[in-house]
Design a protein around this motif. Structure first.
Motif, PDB file in Angstrom:
ATOM      1  N   LEU A   1      24.933  59.153 -49.275  1.00  8.50           N
ATOM      2  CA  LEU A   1      25.754  58.112 -49.881  1.00  8.50           C
ATOM      3  C   LEU A   1      26.369  57.236 -48.806  1.00  8.50           C
ATOM      4  O   LEU A   1      26.975  57.733 -47.848  1.00  8.50           O
ATOM      5  CB  LEU A   1      26.859  58.769 -50.714  1.00  8.50           C
ATOM      6  N   LEU A   2      26.203  55.938 -48.931  1.00 11.04           N
ATOM      7  CA  LEU A   2      26.814  54.961 -48.037  1.00 11.04           C
ATOM      8  C   LEU A   2      27.967  54.277 -48.769  1.00 11.04           C
ATOM      9  O   LEU A   2      27.806  53.831 -49.900  1.00 11.04           O
ATOM     10  CB  LEU A   2      25.798  53.912 -47.593  1.00 11.04           C
ATOM     11  N   ILE A   3      29.113  54.217 -48.127  1.00 10.85           N
ATOM     12  CA  ILE A   3      30.306  53.606 -48.721  1.00 10.85           C
ATOM     13  C   ILE A   3      30.877  52.586 -47.747  1.00 10.85           C
ATOM     14  O   ILE A   3      31.038  52.885 -46.565  1.00 10.85           O
ATOM     15  CB  ILE A   3      31.388  54.671 -49.014  1.00 10.85           C
TER      16      ILE A   3
ATOM     17  N   LYS B   1      20.753  57.540 -51.941  1.00  6.21           N
ATOM     18  CA  LYS B   1      19.367  57.967 -52.043  1.00  6.21           C
ATOM     19  C   LYS B   1      19.344  59.462 -52.298  1.00  6.21           C
ATOM     20  O   LYS B   1      20.163  60.207 -51.759  1.00  6.21           O
ATOM     21  CB  LYS B   1      18.598  57.653 -50.759  1.00  6.21           C
ATOM     22  N   SER B   2      18.412  59.893 -53.117  1.00  6.63           N
ATOM     23  CA  SER B   2      18.260  61.314 -53.396  1.00  6.63           C
ATOM     24  C   SER B   2      17.040  61.844 -52.653  1.00  6.63           C
ATOM     25  O   SER B   2      15.981  61.209 -52.645  1.00  6.63           O
ATOM     26  CB  SER B   2      18.084  61.553 -54.900  1.00  6.63           C
ATOM     27  N   LEU B   3      17.213  63.002 -52.029  1.00  8.86           N
ATOM     28  CA  LEU B   3      16.120  63.690 -51.350  1.00  8.86           C
ATOM     29  C   LEU B   3      15.444  62.795 -50.312  1.00  8.86           C
ATOM     30  O   LEU B   3      14.238  62.872 -50.090  1.00  8.86           O
ATOM     31  CB  LEU B   3      15.086  64.188 -52.360  1.00  8.86           C
ATOM     32  N   GLU B   4      16.208  61.895 -49.717  1.00  6.74           N
ATOM     33  CA  GLU B   4      15.675  61.031 -48.676  1.00  6.74           C
ATOM     34  C   GLU B   4      16.634  61.019 -47.497  1.00  6.74           C
ATOM     35  O   GLU B   4      17.681  61.654 -47.513  1.00  6.74           O
ATOM     36  CB  GLU B   4      15.453  59.606 -49.211  1.00  6.74           C
TER      37      GLU B   4
ATOM     38  N   GLN C   1      23.815  63.712 -66.382  1.00 10.39           N
ATOM     39  CA  GLN C   1      24.451  62.878 -65.373  1.00 10.39           C
ATOM     40  C   GLN C   1      24.046  63.347 -63.984  1.00 10.39           C
ATOM     41  O   GLN C   1      24.229  64.523 -63.646  1.00 10.39           O
ATOM     42  CB  GLN C   1      25.973  62.950 -65.493  1.00 10.39           C
ATOM     43  N   SER C   2      23.513  62.459 -63.177  1.00 10.78           N
ATOM     44  CA  SER C   2      23.170  62.804 -61.805  1.00 10.78           C
ATOM     45  C   SER C   2      24.423  62.749 -60.936  1.00 10.78           C
ATOM     46  O   SER C   2      25.473  62.235 -61.359  1.00 10.78           O
ATOM     47  CB  SER C   2      22.121  61.837 -61.264  1.00 10.78           C
ATOM     48  N   ALA C   3      24.317  63.243 -59.721  1.00  6.80           N
ATOM     49  CA  ALA C   3      25.445  63.159 -58.799  1.00  6.80           C
ATOM     50  C   ALA C   3      25.809  61.706 -58.540  1.00  6.80           C
ATOM     51  O   ALA C   3      26.995  61.352 -58.472  1.00  6.80           O
ATOM     52  CB  ALA C   3      25.093  63.859 -57.490  1.00  6.80           C
ATOM     53  N   GLU C   4      24.792  60.842 -58.418  1.00 10.32           N
ATOM     54  CA  GLU C   4      25.058  59.422 -58.190  1.00 10.32           C
ATOM     55  C   GLU C   4      25.817  58.797 -59.346  1.00 10.32           C
ATOM     56  O   GLU C   4      26.734  57.997 -59.145  1.00 10.32           O
ATOM     57  CB  GLU C   4      23.749  58.658 -57.968  1.00 10.32           C
ATOM     58  N   ASP C   5      25.466  59.169 -60.580  1.00  9.54           N
ATOM     59  CA  ASP C   5      26.191  58.660 -61.751  1.00  9.54           C
ATOM     60  C   ASP C   5      27.658  59.066 -61.708  1.00  9.54           C
ATOM     61  O   ASP C   5      28.551  58.267 -62.036  1.00  9.54           O
ATOM     62  CB  ASP C   5      25.550  59.189 -63.042  1.00  9.54           C
ATOM     63  N   ARG C   6      27.892  60.290 -61.309  1.00 10.20           N
ATOM     64  CA  ARG C   6      29.259  60.810 -61.260  1.00 10.20           C
ATOM     65  C   ARG C   6      30.069  60.079 -60.183  1.00 10.20           C
ATOM     66  O   ARG C   6      31.242  59.756 -60.384  1.00 10.20           O
ATOM     67  CB  ARG C   6      29.233  62.321 -60.997  1.00 10.20           C
TER      68      ARG C   6
END
Length: 302
Positions: free
Chosen positions: A179-181, A194-197, A271-276
């Motif tokens: 996760l980039l913030i 990105k997931s798994l990347e 809900q994915s982690a990104e959605d949360r």
């Protein structure tokens, strides 16, 4: 309480002798074993037994301990002097409902800056922060990249085992979410995941000019192209010293992100982690982002 434990009286018989329900007596025994003293008579039941401070302590513990029991969590809360400890039964119920998703933080990059590079980052930061034009609450964008191993089906046994209450080495595992913030005094500038990347480091999100861009520690091969592009756009990029990550206000934002995101199992659409995470970002107002900046730079609030 001690006489029941030392004499090995069966739980049901001891509870009956003490004129208590078995579950209540069991909680008292657990507290006695942890505190080595019988709990005092209960006062009025608290309306909000799980305070924000308590929830933060609990979630930070289960995130860093991928295998742990309710007893481990309760013991940790006692070590942290958390007020208003719940019973083991109440804590287990809360965990099974509100901590089913856990996020074990891991390094975003396999290669860390060398000791020499870390010292140079600190010298550069000290020089920049001393400049009159460096104003954290006006012209600095704070950037952090974080990576997590996600467990979306966490369970919590009541009792400890030999393998519980241990922090786990992530080894060569790849993160489930990167996760980039980026944010400043006006609020969230951008987020990307990105997931798994691998990494998601980039600088295209910066539209204005003449800004200071503060990054978490980056390997030289990653920092070089990002910094080159930033400088071409008129920005001044820098790296926060690895020794004091609390200087980056993004660290405070990440802590709140993990505290506030929904960790319950989804009842409808998954809900994915990104959605949360995205749901929490939508609630982060400019004033909240300013609070994070003032935590890292108290003088900016003067």
């Amino acid at each position: 309480m001690e006489k029941y434990i030392l004499c090995g009286v069966p739980m049901a018989e001891a509870a009956k002798s003490a004129n208590m329900a078995v579950s209540t007596f069991s909680d008292h025994v657990a507290r006695y074993q942890l505190e080595q003293e019988s709990p005092k008579k209960r006062g009025p039941k608290a309306k909000a037994p799980f305070s924000k401070a308590m929830v933060r302590v609990i979630l930070e513990y289960v995130d860093t301990h991928p295998v742990c029991a309710v007893d481990d969590v309760l013991s940790h809360c006692m070590e942290e002097d958390v007020d208003g400890l719940p019973s083991r039964v109440a804590l287990q119920r809360w965990l099974q409902k509100n901590a089913r998703f856990t996020f074990q933080r891991m390094k975003s990059f396999n290669v860390e800056p060398s000791i020499e590079a870390a010292h140079e980052h600190e010298r550069q930061f000290n020089r920049l922060s001393a400049r009159a034009e460096f104003e954290p609450d006006k012209n600095v964008v704070f950037v952090a990249e974080v990576a997590f191993l996600v467990n979306g089906r966490r369970t919590y046994p009541a009792r400890s085992t030999e393998s519980s209450s241990q922090t786990a080495d992530v080894g060569d595992k790849k993160p489930h979410v990167c996760l980039l913030i980026a944010f400043d005094h006006t609020g969230i500038v951008t987020t990307a995941s990105k997931s798994l990347e691998g990494r998601v480091t980039k600088d295209e999100f910066i539209q204005s000019k003449d800004l200071f861009l503060g990054f978490d520690p980056l390997p030289a091969e990653v920092a070089a192209p990002v910094f080159q592009k930033a400088k071409e756009k008129g920005h001044t990029p820098f790296i926060f010293p690895a020794q004091v990550l609390a200087w980056n206000p993004a660290e405070y934002l990440v802590r709140d992100l993990l505290l506030c995101c929904n960790r319950q199992l989804s009842s409808g659409k998954r809900q994915s982690a990104e959605d949360r995470f995205d749901a929490v970002f939508e609630t982060m107002s400019p004033s909240k982002c300013q609070d994070y900046i003032f935590l890292a730079f108290p003088s900016a609030s003067d």
